[in-house]
Design a protein around this motif. Sequence first.
Motif, PDB file in Angstrom:
ATOM      1  N   UNK A   1       0.850  -1.188   0.000  1.00  0.00           N
ATOM      2  CA  UNK A   1       0.000   0.000   0.000  1.00  0.00           C
ATOM      3  C   UNK A   1       0.886   1.239   0.000  1.00  0.00           C
ATOM      4  N   UNK A   2       0.256   2.416   0.080  1.00  0.00           N
ATOM      5  CA  UNK A   2       1.040   3.657   0.051  1.00  0.00           C
ATOM      6  C   UNK A   2       1.683   3.990   1.402  1.00  0.00           C
ATOM      7  N   UNK A   3       2.695   4.828   1.374  1.00  0.00           N
ATOM      8  CA  UNK A   3       3.325   5.303   2.612  1.00  0.00           C
ATOM      9  C   UNK A   3       2.443   6.369   3.262  1.00  0.00           C
ATOM     10  N   UNK A   4       2.563   6.496   4.580  1.00  0.00           N
ATOM     11  CA  UNK A   4       1.863   7.583   5.281  1.00  0.00           C
ATOM     12  C   UNK A   4       0.422   7.293   5.634  1.00  0.00           C
ATOM     13  N   UNK A   5       0.049   6.033   5.684  1.00  0.00           N
ATOM     14  CA  UNK A   5      -1.308   5.696   6.148  1.00  0.00           C
ATOM     15  C   UNK A   5      -1.250   4.362   6.891  1.00  0.00           C
ATOM     16  N   UNK A   6      -1.970   4.314   7.998  1.00  0.00           N
ATOM     17  CA  UNK A   6      -1.980   3.095   8.812  1.00  0.00           C
ATOM     18  C   UNK A   6      -3.331   2.904   9.461  1.00  0.00           C
ATOM     19  N   UNK A   7      -3.396   1.913  10.319  1.00  0.00           N
ATOM     20  CA  UNK A   7      -4.640   1.586  11.008  1.00  0.00           C
ATOM     21  C   UNK A   7      -4.329   1.229  12.453  1.00  0.00           C
ATOM     22  N   UNK A   8      -5.208   1.665  13.349  1.00  0.00           N
ATOM     23  CA  UNK A   8      -5.216   1.052  14.680  1.00  0.00           C
ATOM     24  C   UNK A   8      -6.565   0.377  14.840  1.00  0.00           C
TER      25      UNK A   8
END
Length: 405
Positions: A211-218
């Motif tokens: 996926x792209x950099x600069x995005x995540x999930x909690x």
Amino acid sequence: MKASETRKRIYFDHSATTRVAPEVLEAMRPFFTESYGNSSSIHSFGREAKTALEDARKKVAKVLNADPAEIVFTSGGTESDNLAIKGVAMYKGKSKGHVITTAIEHHAILEPCEHLKRFGFEVTHIPVSPDGLVDPGAIEQAVRNDTVLMSVMTANNEIGTIQPIREIGKMAQSRSIPFHTDAVQAIGKMPIDVRADNIDLLSLSAHKFHGPKGVGVLYVRKGTKIEPIIEGGGQERGLRSSTVNVAGAVGLGKAAELAGHDLDGNCQRMMRLRDKMLRTVPEIVPNSHVNGHMTRRLVNNANFRFDFIEGEGLVLGLDFKGIATSTGSACSTGSLEPSHVLLALGLAHEQAHGSLRVTLGRENTEEEADYFLEVLPGVVSKLREISPFSSGRPIGPGQGGSCVQ
Ligand code: PLP
């Protein structure tokens, strides 16, 4: 043009980051161009963005066996870890309590724990065995009446060891202690099931799984007591203010969906190459060793150490041959300390400095693994020829780096 510039480059650094999958890029594209609305706006542009955002949330939830309402989009693994650690421990202004974690966590966990200590919390770092495994019994023994959180990574980013998360989660649940796991390196390389594994909070980062950099999930289990660390407009159910990175979330959702496709097949392929490397390297390179457990490790992770040389030299030597790998270095802080993970295994500084991490991706081929095995012995012996340490003089502290992504 040099020969090294015409040769096909081989990427064996998938734990640092991965190539954005073409399907992910395609899924994201409209949210930079025609569908650029703010997902909080009530007009058609906003509604379009909101629909895509909620669809992405569903995709992530499906891969984790979670409910979409339990997915919070963040700016990446580091923010997810910070939110989990600080948001749970400091809930309702608490400034005291006890947190349990391990000696081999990523800095994105260790530094927030240091932050808590400055406020008056106590933190226990559970040691690991020489092959990098955490003993759930040792975690249980560390529990105190005031323990407010446990955080144990699913799989280590340097040596790939997989921890007994389900057992630890069960114990945490029986003691009513919130349990967080950093699964940034695990997704796409093993199944993750937050319900079966008794996980209350789980961190992901899109760029580690195409996926792209600069995005995540909690992931935050319903009912978990947590408060935001970033406050403002109240997006993401008040847990993470700021206009949502819709394109990023869409990309993460698509990448999560792809990670779930043929997971078994991809894991089998990567494991076959990994095992070939783990078996062959110590046979063909004298004075070389495997770091971490031989089997209880990520299907894509091989980590070696080579006596008498430094990992940095090896990474550069392999790079010259067109192969991208990594070592305990390349940190943005420029730290000269050896990797805390390798030291936690009980290795001496000079041993920790001679490490090499090879991390495979689902696109790597047998030919690429064979090419690596073909060129590695030559690169190592060349470095040993010019190494002042091959005479037996150890590499001292201050030579080498730390911080593996
Ligand atoms: N946790 C682990 C285990 C990681 O390997 C990384 C990245 O290297 C992070 C957290 C941080 O993730 P991000 O780069 O998305 O902030």
